[in-house]
Design an enzyme around this catalytic site. Structure first.
Site, PDB file in Angstrom:
ATOM      1  N   HIS A   1       6.096  -5.341   8.798  1.00 59.43           N
ATOM      2  CA  HIS A   1       4.908  -5.705   8.014  1.00 59.43           C
ATOM      3  C   HIS A   1       5.292  -6.688   6.933  1.00 59.43           C
ATOM      4  O   HIS A   1       6.361  -6.600   6.340  1.00 59.43           O
ATOM      5  CB  HIS A   1       4.236  -4.469   7.405  1.00 59.43           C
ATOM      6  CG  HIS A   1       5.155  -3.580   6.627  1.00 59.43           C
ATOM      7  ND1 HIS A   1       6.014  -2.686   7.232  1.00 59.43           N
ATOM      8  CD2 HIS A   1       5.366  -3.458   5.306  1.00 59.43           C
ATOM      9  CE1 HIS A   1       6.697  -2.040   6.314  1.00 59.43           C
ATOM     10  NE2 HIS A   1       6.343  -2.495   5.133  1.00 59.43           N
TER      11      HIS A   1
ATOM     12  N   HIS B   1       4.112  -8.085   3.299  1.00 60.20           N
ATOM     13  CA  HIS B   1       3.255  -7.819   2.132  1.00 60.20           C
ATOM     14  C   HIS B   1       2.723  -9.149   1.596  1.00 60.20           C
ATOM     15  O   HIS B   1       3.499 -10.100   1.400  1.00 60.20           O
ATOM     16  CB  HIS B   1       4.070  -7.171   1.006  1.00 60.20           C
ATOM     17  CG  HIS B   1       4.627  -5.816   1.300  1.00 60.20           C
ATOM     18  ND1 HIS B   1       4.052  -4.648   0.829  1.00 60.20           N
ATOM     19  CD2 HIS B   1       5.728  -5.441   1.987  1.00 60.20           C
ATOM     20  CE1 HIS B   1       4.786  -3.613   1.208  1.00 60.20           C
ATOM     21  NE2 HIS B   1       5.817  -4.060   1.921  1.00 60.20           N
TER      22      HIS B   1
HETATM   23  P1  5GP Z   1       7.366  -0.812   2.752  1.00 65.60           P
HETATM   24  O1  5GP Z   1       7.725   0.111   1.607  1.00 65.60           O
HETATM   25  O2  5GP Z   1       7.814  -0.211   4.071  1.00 65.60           O
HETATM   26  O3  5GP Z   1       7.811  -2.229   2.574  1.00 65.60           O
HETATM   27  O4  5GP Z   1       5.787  -0.895   2.770  1.00 65.60           O
HETATM   28  C1  5GP Z   1       4.989   0.110   3.306  1.00 65.60           C
HETATM   29  C2  5GP Z   1       3.650   0.025   2.613  1.00 65.60           C
HETATM   30  O5  5GP Z   1       2.725   0.787   3.336  1.00 65.60           O
HETATM   31  C3  5GP Z   1       3.659   0.557   1.183  1.00 65.60           C
HETATM   32  O6  5GP Z   1       3.284  -0.473   0.284  1.00 65.60           O
HETATM   33  C4  5GP Z   1       2.656   1.701   1.224  1.00 65.60           C
HETATM   34  O7  5GP Z   1       1.877   1.807   0.059  1.00 65.60           O
HETATM   35  C5  5GP Z   1       1.820   1.364   2.442  1.00 65.60           C
HETATM   36  N1  5GP Z   1       1.248   2.525   3.104  1.00 65.60           N
HETATM   37  C6  5GP Z   1       1.884   3.687   3.402  1.00 65.60           C
HETATM   38  N2  5GP Z   1       1.054   4.523   4.044  1.00 65.60           N
HETATM   39  C7  5GP Z   1      -0.138   3.869   4.151  1.00 65.60           C
HETATM   40  C8  5GP Z   1      -1.408   4.229   4.717  1.00 65.60           C
HETATM   41  O8  5GP Z   1      -1.607   5.307   5.262  1.00 65.60           O
HETATM   42  N3  5GP Z   1      -2.396   3.311   4.627  1.00 65.60           N
HETATM   43  C9  5GP Z   1      -2.218   2.090   4.031  1.00 65.60           C
HETATM   44  N4  5GP Z   1      -3.267   1.264   3.990  1.00 65.60           N
HETATM   45  N5  5GP Z   1      -1.036   1.714   3.495  1.00 65.60           N
HETATM   46  C10 5GP Z   1      -0.008   2.600   3.553  1.00 65.60           C
END
Ligand code: 5GP
Ligand code: ZN
Length: 112
Positions: free
Chosen positions: A98, A100
């Site tokens: 993903h 951001h």
């Molecule tokens: P990472 O920390 O892996 O770079 O980003 C994962 C992102 O997914 C985080 O910013 C977190 O807030 C988001 N996230 C986690 N669970 C969910 C969810 O159930 N729904 C949505 N919309 N975002 C989520």
């Protein structure tokens, strides 16, 4: 990947607030926004993360970035940041690739 959170979001088993969708990419609003605009752009194909990209994924990875730019344009964002966290110590918590898209406040550098 049945147990993958973002695959479940793609299957609409878990609700999300959409921002964009095409045949290979889905974008939705982060549940825990770190800026007034915080959108996640994901591939519909499950890939664990940047570290797991194969050479054949080059076009798809580029599409994530181009779609992020188009979403930013559609929201008339003049300043924004695009982030891939790769690996848990770099902040990756969901192991489905993903990008951001963060905007709407001053973003400091270096990030924490
Ligand atoms: P990472 O920390 O892996 O770079 O980003 C994962 C992102 O997914 C985080 O910013 C977190 O807030 C988001 N996230 C986690 N669970 C969910 C969810 O159930 N729904 C949505 N919309 N975002 C989520
Ligand atoms: Zn997945």
């Amino acid at each position: 990947m049945p147990d993958c959170l973002f695959c479940r979001i793609l299957k609409k088993e878990i609700p999300s607030k959409p921002a964009f969708e095409d045949d290979s990419v889905y974008a939705f609003h982060d549940i825990n926004p770190q800026a007034p605009i915080h959108i996640l752009i994901i591939t519909k194909k499950h890939i664990d993360g940047v570290a797991e990209l194969a050479p054949a994924d080059e076009g798809l990875a580029g599409r994530l970035i181009v779609r992020a730019k188009q979403i930013a344009e559609s929201l008339e964002l003049k300043n924004y940041r695009l982030v891939f966290n790769s690996g848990s110590e770099a902040g990756q918590s969901v192991f489905h690739i993903h990008l951001h898209l963060l905007s709407g406040r001053r973003l400091h550098w270096p990030p924490g």
